[in-house]
Design an enzyme around this catalytic site. Sequence first.
Site, PDB file in Angstrom:
ATOM      1  N   GLY A  47      18.897   3.223  -5.471  1.00  0.00           N
ATOM      2  CA  GLY A  47      18.303   2.203  -4.617  1.00  0.00           C
ATOM      3  C   GLY A  47      17.424   1.286  -5.441  1.00  0.00           C
ATOM      4  CD  GLN A  52      12.174  -0.607  -7.069  1.00  0.00           C
ATOM      5  OE1 GLN A  52      13.060  -0.526  -6.235  1.00  0.00           O
ATOM      6  NE2 GLN A  52      11.971   0.343  -7.962  1.00  0.00           N
ATOM      7  CB  CYS A 102      10.418   5.218  -8.109  1.00  0.00           C
ATOM      8  SG  CYS A 102      10.231   3.469  -7.727  1.00  0.00           S
ATOM      9  CG  LEU A 103      15.633   2.699 -10.702  1.00  0.00           C
ATOM     10  CD1 LEU A 103      16.652   1.604 -10.422  1.00  0.00           C
ATOM     11  CD2 LEU A 103      16.096   3.596 -11.835  1.00  0.00           C
ATOM     12  CG  HIS A 144      12.089   5.451  -2.456  1.00  0.00           C
ATOM     13  ND1 HIS A 144      11.515   6.421  -3.244  1.00  0.00           N
ATOM     14  CD2 HIS A 144      12.112   4.325  -3.229  1.00  0.00           C
ATOM     15  CE1 HIS A 144      11.198   5.903  -4.424  1.00  0.00           C
ATOM     16  NE2 HIS A 144      11.553   4.629  -4.444  1.00  0.00           N
ATOM     17  CD  GLU A 145      15.011   1.805  -2.863  1.00  0.00           C
ATOM     18  OE1 GLU A 145      14.353   0.811  -3.232  1.00  0.00           O
ATOM     19  OE2 GLU A 145      15.185   2.795  -3.593  1.00  0.00           O
ATOM     20  CG  HIS A 148      10.077  -0.039  -3.487  1.00  0.00           C
ATOM     21  ND1 HIS A 148       9.095   0.048  -4.445  1.00  0.00           N
ATOM     22  CD2 HIS A 148      10.969   0.937  -3.786  1.00  0.00           C
ATOM     23  CE1 HIS A 148       9.381   1.036  -5.287  1.00  0.00           C
ATOM     24  NE2 HIS A 148      10.505   1.592  -4.907  1.00  0.00           N
TER      25      HIS A 148
HETATM   26 NI    NI Z   1      11.479   3.142  -5.902  1.00  0.00          NI
END
Ligand code: NI
Length: 178
Positions: A47, A52, A102-103, A144-145, A148
């Site tokens: 995701g 991000q 998380c990236l 989660h997304e 963000h």
């Molecule tokens: Ni993330």
Amino acid sequence: MAILKIARLGHPILLGTAVPIADPRDPEVQRLIADMLETMHDAGGVGLAAPQVHVGLRLLVFRVPPGRVAADPEDLAMEDTALINPELELLPGDPVDGWEGCLSIPGLRARVPRAGRIRYQALDRNGEVVQRVAGGFHARVVQHEVDHLNGVLYPMRMTDFRSFGFTEELARAGVLAG
Ligand code: NI
């Protein structure tokens, strides 16, 4: 298409509130979706949200690999999916703990409580309304997304910091399952 630079923990855009997209068919939005999908795959993620990649718009992409879904019939595997201006509703039930990374927080994993079932509505990449009820890993990724888009990162959802560590150490210790 292009691989975009990912904002990492500490960058202020990760704490901001993203704004809605007026026209999903705008070529710039379409290009952003394609680039975000390429970036997600390049980074080996499931995701990615627009903040991000330094864009403060309410857009996220995700996928649910078939190997990640549980027996839960609402844990639907998904090919590459974009959600524009998503609205999320947490459905009643006990929170469920699961591992997340998380990236924007590379190299770390934590157990995070999330709603086990959700309903969400959004526009897809063609501007069509989609609405789904989701459970399991699918529900976790979307929560989660969407977080963000509201400046929320998974450590802010944690309740037990003992289940927080470097992916490499957690894997070595054999605790990453479930
Ligand atoms: Ni993330």
